[in-house]
Scaffold this motif. Structure first.
Motif, PDB file in Angstrom:
ATOM      1  N   ASN A 110      51.157  89.028  13.950  1.00  0.00           N
ATOM      2  CA  ASN A 110      50.970  89.082  15.394  1.00  0.00           C
ATOM      3  C   ASN A 110      49.510  88.775  15.755  1.00  0.00           C
ATOM      4  OD1 ASN A 110      52.154  89.405  17.949  1.00  0.00           O
ATOM      5  ND2 ASN A 110      51.314  91.466  18.106  1.00  0.00           N
ATOM      6  N   ARG A 111      48.576  89.314  14.968  1.00  0.00           N
ATOM      7  CA  ARG A 111      47.160  89.036  15.230  1.00  0.00           C
ATOM      8  C   ARG A 111      46.874  87.546  15.065  1.00  0.00           C
ATOM      9  NH1 ARG A 111      43.508  88.371  17.930  1.00  0.00           N
ATOM     10  NH2 ARG A 111      41.346  88.761  17.409  1.00  0.00           N
ATOM     11  N   LEU A 112      47.503  86.932  14.071  1.00  0.00           N
ATOM     12  CA  LEU A 112      47.305  85.500  13.844  1.00  0.00           C
ATOM     13  C   LEU A 112      47.840  84.651  15.002  1.00  0.00           C
ATOM     14  CD1 LEU A 112      47.979  85.221  10.021  1.00  0.00           C
ATOM     15  CD2 LEU A 112      45.825  84.733  11.213  1.00  0.00           C
ATOM     16  N   LYS A 113      48.909  85.121  15.658  1.00  0.00           N
ATOM     17  CA  LYS A 113      49.446  84.393  16.812  1.00  0.00           C
ATOM     18  C   LYS A 113      48.405  84.299  17.930  1.00  0.00           C
ATOM     19  CE  LYS A 113      54.253  85.826  16.380  1.00  0.00           C
ATOM     20  NZ  LYS A 113      55.307  86.649  17.002  1.00  0.00           N
ATOM     21  N   TYR A 114      47.588  85.326  18.032  1.00  0.00           N
ATOM     22  CA  TYR A 114      46.600  85.409  19.118  1.00  0.00           C
ATOM     23  C   TYR A 114      45.167  85.376  18.580  1.00  0.00           C
ATOM     24  CZ  TYR A 114      50.749  86.789  21.687  1.00  0.00           C
ATOM     25  OH  TYR A 114      52.004  86.810  22.251  1.00  0.00           O
ATOM     26  N   VAL A 115      44.962  84.661  17.505  1.00  0.00           N
ATOM     27  CA  VAL A 115      43.643  84.618  16.871  1.00  0.00           C
ATOM     28  C   VAL A 115      42.575  84.010  17.787  1.00  0.00           C
ATOM     29  CG1 VAL A 115      43.798  82.381  15.672  1.00  0.00           C
ATOM     30  CG2 VAL A 115      42.531  84.285  14.627  1.00  0.00           C
ATOM     31  N   ASP A 116      42.995  83.237  18.779  1.00  0.00           N
ATOM     32  CA  ASP A 116      42.027  82.671  19.726  1.00  0.00           C
ATOM     33  C   ASP A 116      41.425  83.743  20.627  1.00  0.00           C
ATOM     34  OD1 ASP A 116      42.297  80.090  18.777  1.00  0.00           O
ATOM     35  OD2 ASP A 116      43.944  79.614  20.140  1.00  0.00           O
ATOM     36  N   LEU A 117      42.098  84.861  20.769  1.00  0.00           N
ATOM     37  CA  LEU A 117      41.579  85.959  21.589  1.00  0.00           C
ATOM     38  C   LEU A 117      40.596  86.793  20.771  1.00  0.00           C
ATOM     39  CD1 LEU A 117      44.913  87.298  23.187  1.00  0.00           C
ATOM     40  CD2 LEU A 117      43.276  85.683  24.182  1.00  0.00           C
ATOM     41  N   THR A 118      39.560  87.296  21.423  1.00  0.00           N
ATOM     42  CA  THR A 118      38.689  88.244  20.731  1.00  0.00           C
ATOM     43  C   THR A 118      39.500  89.496  20.457  1.00  0.00           C
ATOM     44  OG1 THR A 118      37.907  89.353  22.723  1.00  0.00           O
ATOM     45  CG2 THR A 118      36.658  87.390  21.984  1.00  0.00           C
ATOM     46  N   PHE A 119      38.982  90.366  19.643  1.00  0.00           N
ATOM     47  CA  PHE A 119      39.705  91.585  19.318  1.00  0.00           C
ATOM     48  C   PHE A 119      39.956  92.420  20.574  1.00  0.00           C
ATOM     49  CE2 PHE A 119      40.074  95.966  17.747  1.00  0.00           C
ATOM     50  CZ  PHE A 119      41.140  95.806  16.877  1.00  0.00           C
ATOM     51  N   ASP A 120      38.938  92.541  21.424  1.00  0.00           N
ATOM     52  CA  ASP A 120      39.094  93.313  22.662  1.00  0.00           C
ATOM     53  C   ASP A 120      40.151  92.691  23.579  1.00  0.00           C
ATOM     54  OD1 ASP A 120      37.236  95.184  21.862  1.00  0.00           O
ATOM     55  OD2 ASP A 120      35.566  94.205  22.901  1.00  0.00           O
ATOM     56  N   HIS A 137      41.579  82.488   8.136  1.00  0.00           N
ATOM     57  CA  HIS A 137      41.601  82.195   6.696  1.00  0.00           C
ATOM     58  C   HIS A 137      41.892  83.453   5.872  1.00  0.00           C
ATOM     59  CE1 HIS A 137      40.450  80.689   2.754  1.00  0.00           C
ATOM     60  NE2 HIS A 137      39.574  81.684   2.667  1.00  0.00           N
ATOM     61  N   TYR A 138      41.178  84.529   6.158  1.00  0.00           N
ATOM     62  CA  TYR A 138      41.337  85.736   5.340  1.00  0.00           C
ATOM     63  C   TYR A 138      42.649  86.461   5.613  1.00  0.00           C
ATOM     64  CZ  TYR A 138      36.792  85.035   3.328  1.00  0.00           C
ATOM     65  OH  TYR A 138      35.731  84.509   2.634  1.00  0.00           O
ATOM     66  N   TYR A 139      43.120  86.454   6.841  1.00  0.00           N
ATOM     67  CA  TYR A 139      44.427  87.059   7.102  1.00  0.00           C
ATOM     68  C   TYR A 139      45.541  86.236   6.453  1.00  0.00           C
ATOM     69  CZ  TYR A 139      43.149  90.871  10.281  1.00  0.00           C
ATOM     70  OH  TYR A 139      42.664  92.043  10.808  1.00  0.00           O
ATOM     71  N   GLU A 140      45.447  84.915   6.522  1.00  0.00           N
ATOM     72  CA  GLU A 140      46.470  84.080   5.876  1.00  0.00           C
ATOM     73  C   GLU A 140      46.444  84.260   4.365  1.00  0.00           C
ATOM     74  OE1 GLU A 140      45.600  80.164   7.449  1.00  0.00           O
ATOM     75  OE2 GLU A 140      46.947  80.477   9.166  1.00  0.00           O
ATOM     76  N   LEU A 141      45.271  84.332   3.791  1.00  0.00           N
ATOM     77  CA  LEU A 141      45.137  84.559   2.357  1.00  0.00           C
ATOM     78  C   LEU A 141      45.708  85.927   1.966  1.00  0.00           C
ATOM     79  CD1 LEU A 141      43.995  83.086  -0.116  1.00  0.00           C
ATOM     80  CD2 LEU A 141      41.794  84.164   0.359  1.00  0.00           C
ATOM     81  N   LEU A 142      45.451  86.913   2.785  1.00  0.00           N
ATOM     82  CA  LEU A 142      45.979  88.254   2.554  1.00  0.00           C
ATOM     83  C   LEU A 142      47.510  88.249   2.546  1.00  0.00           C
ATOM     84  CD1 LEU A 142      45.325  91.317   2.276  1.00  0.00           C
ATOM     85  CD2 LEU A 142      45.311  91.414   4.770  1.00  0.00           C
TER      86      LEU A 142
END
Length: 190
Positions: A170-180, A148-153
């Motif tokens: 790119n982060r949104l493409k893999y949002v299902d993955l944890t950051f690590d 939500h916040y990345y899309e809003l940004l």
């Protein structure tokens, strides 16, 4: 008769001293409640005192001092919510809490800031802070908030730096993955 006179005099004295005490208490209360400018000045003095006792001359504080500092900032926001200073001090409190690892409290304040002050000048940074905090620090991780916040940004900042936009997309493409997990994927380990 003498007893009646004595009782009347005592009541009169008691009444006068009681009214005097109430008047003094009212005056003290009125004087002890600082206005916006005094509250802001008190925070600046507090910041200066923190800087003066630090080895580096920069703002340094432990968690206990940070909470006190943030509460002083929140006092401005709570007492003067319609002032131009309110969103700035709400943002400052959000940053202070995040800086000492109190991320749950930090995101609550940042969420409030985004909702209550949509025209806040540092909104872009707050949105980025929220997305990152929900992605990395808030446990359990809340991928819906990250998204939500990345899309809003992205939506609110069409002129964002192309490289930053690409990283967020790119982060949104893999949002299902944890950051690590995401970092490991970028580094080719998964």
């Amino acid at each position: 008769m003498r007893i009646t006179y004595l009782i009347v005099v005592m009541l009169l004295v008691w009444s006068c001293t009681s009214n005097k005490k109430e008047s003094v208490q009212e005056q003290t209360t009125e004087k002890s409640v600082p206005n916006l400018e005094q509250s802001v000045e008190a925070i600046k003095i507090y910041e200066d005192s923190l800087k003066s006792v630090s080895a580096s001359g920069e703002l340094e504080y432990d968690q206990q001092v940070a909470v006190t500092y943030a509460e002083k900032c929140l006092d401005v926001y709570h007492r003067f919510p319609k002032s131009a200073e309110a969103p700035r001090y709400l943002d400052k409190a959000h940053i202070i809490f995040a800086s000492v690892g109190l991320h749950q409290r930090s995101v609550i304040l940042a969420d409030s800031l985004i909702m209550m002050y949509p025209a806040y000048k540092n909104r872009e940074m707050v949105l980025e802070s929220l997305a990152g905090a929900y992605d990395v620090f808030v446990i359990p991780r809340q991928k819906d908030k990250v998204k939500h916040y990345y899309e809003l940004l992205l939506k609110e900042n069409p002129k964002m730096d192309a490289e930053q936009r690409k990283q967020i997309e790119n982060r949104l493409k893999y949002v299902d993955l944890t950051f690590d997990e995401y970092i490991a994927k970028l580094n080719g380990r998964k």
